[in-house]
Design a protein around this motif. Structure first.
Motif, mmCIF file in Angstrom:
data_model
loop_
_atom_site.group_PDB
_atom_site.id
_atom_site.type_symbol
_atom_site.label_atom_id
_atom_site.label_comp_id
_atom_site.label_asym_id
_atom_site.label_seq_id
_atom_site.Cartn_x
_atom_site.Cartn_y
_atom_site.Cartn_z
ATOM 1 N N GLY A 263 1.560 20.567 -24.254
ATOM 2 C CA GLY A 263 1.434 21.573 -25.300
ATOM 3 C C GLY A 263 0.777 20.996 -26.537
ATOM 4 O O GLY A 263 -0.201 20.245 -26.459
ATOM 5 N N THR A 264 1.345 21.291 -27.690
ATOM 6 C CA THR A 264 0.799 20.797 -28.947
ATOM 7 C C THR A 264 1.246 19.370 -29.252
ATOM 8 O O THR A 264 0.938 18.832 -30.311
ATOM 9 C CB THR A 264 1.207 21.698 -30.118
ATOM 10 O OG1 THR A 264 2.638 21.707 -30.219
ATOM 11 C CG2 THR A 264 0.685 23.117 -29.924
ATOM 12 N N GLY A 265 1.998 18.769 -28.325
ATOM 13 C CA GLY A 265 2.398 17.373 -28.494
ATOM 14 C C GLY A 265 3.700 17.176 -29.234
ATOM 15 O O GLY A 265 3.905 16.133 -29.861
ATOM 16 N N LEU A 266 4.628 18.133 -29.147
ATOM 17 C CA LEU A 266 5.906 17.988 -29.842
ATOM 18 C C LEU A 266 6.713 16.798 -29.325
ATOM 19 O O LEU A 266 7.505 16.205 -30.071
ATOM 20 C CB LEU A 266 6.731 19.279 -29.697
ATOM 21 C CG LEU A 266 6.223 20.496 -30.479
ATOM 22 C CD1 LEU A 266 7.014 21.740 -30.103
ATOM 23 C CD2 LEU A 266 6.321 20.238 -31.978
ATOM 24 N N MET A 267 6.525 16.432 -28.046
ATOM 25 C CA MET A 267 7.226 15.268 -27.496
ATOM 26 C C MET A 267 6.581 13.959 -27.930
ATOM 27 O O MET A 267 7.224 12.904 -27.905
ATOM 28 C CB MET A 267 7.242 15.324 -25.959
ATOM 29 C CG MET A 267 8.238 16.254 -25.320
ATOM 30 S SD MET A 267 9.993 15.882 -25.562
ATOM 31 C CE MET A 267 10.142 14.149 -25.145
ATOM 32 N N GLY A 268 5.322 14.011 -28.303
ATOM 33 C CA GLY A 268 4.557 12.799 -28.562
ATOM 34 C C GLY A 268 5.197 11.849 -29.553
ATOM 35 O O GLY A 268 5.411 10.662 -29.238
ATOM 36 N N PRO A 269 5.550 12.301 -30.770
ATOM 37 C CA PRO A 269 6.145 11.392 -31.744
ATOM 38 C C PRO A 269 7.471 10.794 -31.272
ATOM 39 O O PRO A 269 7.815 9.667 -31.628
ATOM 40 C CB PRO A 269 6.353 12.285 -32.977
ATOM 41 C CG PRO A 269 5.372 13.406 -32.806
ATOM 42 C CD PRO A 269 5.291 13.643 -31.331
ATOM 43 N N LEU A 270 8.235 11.559 -30.478
ATOM 44 C CA LEU A 270 9.521 11.078 -29.982
ATOM 45 C C LEU A 270 9.339 10.011 -28.914
ATOM 46 O O LEU A 270 10.110 9.052 -28.828
ATOM 47 C CB LEU A 270 10.333 12.248 -29.426
ATOM 48 C CG LEU A 270 10.624 13.389 -30.409
ATOM 49 C CD1 LEU A 270 11.275 14.554 -29.695
ATOM 50 C CD2 LEU A 270 11.512 12.905 -31.544
ATOM 51 N N VAL A 275 7.304 3.907 -25.525
ATOM 52 C CA VAL A 275 6.376 3.717 -24.416
ATOM 53 C C VAL A 275 5.184 2.880 -24.856
ATOM 54 O O VAL A 275 4.874 2.789 -26.049
ATOM 55 C CB VAL A 275 5.888 5.073 -23.849
ATOM 56 C CG1 VAL A 275 7.069 5.952 -23.436
ATOM 57 C CG2 VAL A 275 5.012 5.817 -24.840
ATOM 58 N N GLY A 276 4.522 2.300 -23.855
ATOM 59 C CA GLY A 276 3.310 1.545 -24.145
ATOM 60 C C GLY A 276 2.097 2.441 -24.182
ATOM 61 O O GLY A 276 1.501 2.678 -25.225
ATOM 62 N N HIS A 277 1.755 3.011 -23.038
ATOM 63 C CA HIS A 277 0.596 3.906 -22.922
ATOM 64 C C HIS A 277 1.114 5.320 -22.694
ATOM 65 O O HIS A 277 1.890 5.564 -21.770
ATOM 66 C CB HIS A 277 -0.287 3.463 -21.753
ATOM 67 C CG HIS A 277 -1.584 4.212 -21.664
ATOM 68 N ND1 HIS A 277 -1.670 5.465 -21.096
ATOM 69 C CD2 HIS A 277 -2.841 3.893 -22.082
ATOM 70 C CE1 HIS A 277 -2.935 5.877 -21.151
ATOM 71 N NE2 HIS A 277 -3.655 4.950 -21.750
ATOM 72 N N LEU A 278 0.691 6.250 -23.532
ATOM 73 C CA LEU A 278 1.168 7.634 -23.462
ATOM 74 C C LEU A 278 0.019 8.568 -23.102
ATOM 75 O O LEU A 278 -0.954 8.684 -23.844
ATOM 76 C CB LEU A 278 1.776 8.050 -24.799
ATOM 77 C CG LEU A 278 2.320 9.490 -24.888
ATOM 78 C CD1 LEU A 278 3.377 9.745 -23.829
ATOM 79 C CD2 LEU A 278 2.877 9.752 -26.298
ATOM 80 N N ALA A 291 -2.554 18.726 -29.743
ATOM 81 C CA ALA A 291 -1.859 17.477 -29.423
ATOM 82 C C ALA A 291 -2.692 16.270 -29.853
ATOM 83 O O ALA A 291 -2.162 15.276 -30.359
ATOM 84 C CB ALA A 291 -1.565 17.415 -27.929
ATOM 85 N N ARG A 292 -3.993 16.385 -29.668
ATOM 86 C CA ARG A 292 -4.889 15.273 -30.037
ATOM 87 C C ARG A 292 -4.819 15.006 -31.542
ATOM 88 O O ARG A 292 -4.927 13.859 -31.995
ATOM 89 C CB ARG A 292 -6.307 15.595 -29.588
ATOM 90 C CG ARG A 292 -7.307 14.457 -29.787
ATOM 91 C CD ARG A 292 -8.643 14.759 -29.147
ATOM 92 N NE ARG A 292 -8.560 14.712 -27.685
ATOM 93 C CZ ARG A 292 -8.657 15.770 -26.888
ATOM 94 N NH1 ARG A 292 -8.830 16.969 -27.405
ATOM 95 N NH2 ARG A 292 -8.566 15.647 -25.582
ATOM 96 N N GLN A 293 -4.636 16.041 -32.323
ATOM 97 C CA GLN A 293 -4.579 15.889 -33.777
ATOM 98 C C GLN A 293 -3.358 15.092 -34.233
ATOM 99 O O GLN A 293 -3.349 14.542 -35.337
ATOM 100 C CB GLN A 293 -4.581 17.263 -34.445
ATOM 101 C CG GLN A 293 -5.882 18.024 -34.279
ATOM 102 C CD GLN A 293 -5.807 19.451 -34.804
ATOM 103 O OE1 GLN A 293 -4.903 19.812 -35.563
ATOM 104 N NE2 GLN A 293 -6.750 20.298 -34.391
ATOM 105 N N ARG A 294 -2.334 15.018 -33.407
ATOM 106 C CA ARG A 294 -1.132 14.264 -33.783
ATOM 107 C C ARG A 294 -1.377 12.757 -33.765
ATOM 108 O O ARG A 294 -0.660 12.006 -34.432
ATOM 109 C CB ARG A 294 0.028 14.600 -32.844
ATOM 110 C CG ARG A 294 0.552 16.009 -32.987
ATOM 111 C CD ARG A 294 1.760 16.241 -32.103
ATOM 112 N NE ARG A 294 2.160 17.634 -32.119
ATOM 113 C CZ ARG A 294 2.984 18.183 -33.017
ATOM 114 N NH1 ARG A 294 3.510 17.428 -33.969
ATOM 115 N NH2 ARG A 294 3.290 19.460 -32.959
#
Length: 445
Positions: A263-270, A275-278, A291-294
């Protein structure tokens, strides 16, 4: 008016028609220097500015189109364009007023009717929107879009039988519309539909990408990412025989992680600090752009989940953590994606996801866990593992999955259930929607 000046305007119209907006704008502006009260040119330039920049040129476009209307108050096309200008700025009721006035000037204008219904829907005036779509069908009974849109509004109003009938009418006119067939299946509880059509998911989330996060957090009270992340850490710590609060290592816990349906990357910061590579993948290009903007992800792709994982396997990739937050609600049959993930999982790799809770058709009791950990039995004793009870397509267009199905499928595909916990995953019309948060671990190979 001099002929060469009129030719300048006509050249602008020609360029505009062929999509050369910058050149057309220059022609219009040059023409208006000598003919500032030319209604058609004022209108054309206003429409072009909205077409070119959406609401970025709202105030100038609004002034131009209003000037055209003052010069020609009876012109329905100008008033329709005024509605488009307001719509570009999400001024739904102002847009509705402009479209209504366009219809008063030209009652047979189907475009104005469709536009009026559209903005009324956006303004949450569903009952009024339904009446306008019905008016369209009185003007043109075989209008496929009107049948489809009316069905959606009726569904939102809770008039499910009437909505189903409109989807049937639409499918008579457009039998290949998979979205209409899907929504009809939702309303009739058709168990043969294994997943929401990819085109429907992509289109829906592309449309909502710009305000998706705000809608989730403020209106739906969505907090699945943070709760699911806590479950991942808890389950991983328990599997390793240590407290979830023991996070003293500076090294990533999981070298490679993929966020499925990011999605918009809500999990990304968490996920980022663990993790190493996301990686991330989603059906919606609009969501992936957000998501890329995050700046949290190392790589992002647009694609269907199982197909993406299968392609990754062919490329020799492996992952230590798979995450799918509020994604499996759009997939009934989870076998393809869980099997593809199992084939890519590293030794003791984890798979974490959320699902909506399925209620038993026989007793109405939620198919839930009496315990948060894997030993907990299902509370509904009459629920059996059969095709009808595995998952159910709901009127909302989302799937609910049974705990029995999740456990049996996980075991069959080589996943061990580390944690399965009931949780309120969001709210709908102020009512809590219960689901299951699941963390699986790949069995030793």
């Amino acid at each position: 008016m001099m002929v060469d000046q009129l030719e300048l305007y006509n050249e602008g119209v020609k360029l505009h028609r062929h999509g050369k907006l910058d050149d057309a704008e220059q022609c219009y502006r040059s023409f208006l220097l000598s003919q500032p009260a030319h209604a058609d040119c004022l209108h054309q330039l206003g429409a072009l500015l909205v077409q070119k920049g959406g609401n970025r040129h709202y105030h100038e476009a609004l002034s131009l189109v209003k000037s055209a209307i003052q010069l020609a108050p009876a012109n329905a096309r100008y008033r329709r364009s005024l509605g488009v200008v307001h719509e570009s700025a999400q001024h739904w009721l102002a847009a509705a007023d402009a479209f209504q006035r366009a219809i008063e000037k030209q009652p047979s204008d189907l475009q104005a009717h469709i536009a009026l219904a559209r903005v009324l829907k956006r303004a949450d005036c569903d009952a009024r929107a339904a009446e306008v779509y019905k008016a369209v069908l009185r003007l043109k009974p075989d209008h496929p879009q009107a049948h489809y849109k009316l069905a959606g509004v009726l569904k939102a109003l809770g008039k499910h039988e009437a909505a189903a009938e409109q989807y049937r009418e639409h499918l008579k006119l457009d039998p290949n519309n998979t979205s209409a067939a899907f929504w009809l299946a939702c309303l009739t509880r058709d168990t043969s539909t294994a997943a929401c059509p990819a085109s429907l998911v992509a289109g829906l989330f592309d449309q909502y990408a710009d305000h998706f996060d705000q809608h989730l957090v403020e209106k739906l009270q969505y907090r699945t990412p943070s709760v699911l992340m806590a479950c991942i850490l808890e389950a991983a710590a328990a599997a390793a025989g240590q407290s979830s609060s023991c996070q003293g290592t500076k090294h990533p816990r999981w070298p490679r992680c993929i966020d499925l349906g990011c999605g918009t990357g809500l999990m990304g910061p968490l996920l980022r600090e663990h993790v190493g590579h996301l990686s991330g993948v989603d059906l919606s290009s609009g969501m992936v752009d957000k998501a890329r903007q995050r700046g949290c992800y190392d790589d992002l792709d647009v694609g269907e989940l199982a197909q993406h994982l299968q392609a990754a396997q062919q490329g020799g990739a492996t992952y230590d953590l798979f995450v799918a937050a509020d994604v499996f609600v759009y997939i009934g049959d989870l076998r393809p994606v869980l099997a593809a993930a199992a084939a890519l999982a590293s030794h003791r790799g984890l798979m974490a996801f959320s699902t909506e809770m399925l209620r038993c058709n026989e007793c109405g009791v939620a198919d839930s866990n009496s315990s948060s950990m894997s030993q907990g039995p299902a509370s509904c004793t009459c629920l059996k593992s059969n095709t009808a009870a595995d998952y159910q397509l709901q009127v909302t267009g989302r799937y609910a999955h049974s705990v029995v199905y999740l456990r049996l499928l996980a075991a069959e595909l080589g996943w061990e259930v580390l944690l399965m916990r009931e949780s309120i995953i969001r709210y709908n019309a102020g009512q809590p929607i219960w689901g299951n948060l699941c963390v699986l671990q790949r069995n030793a190979l």
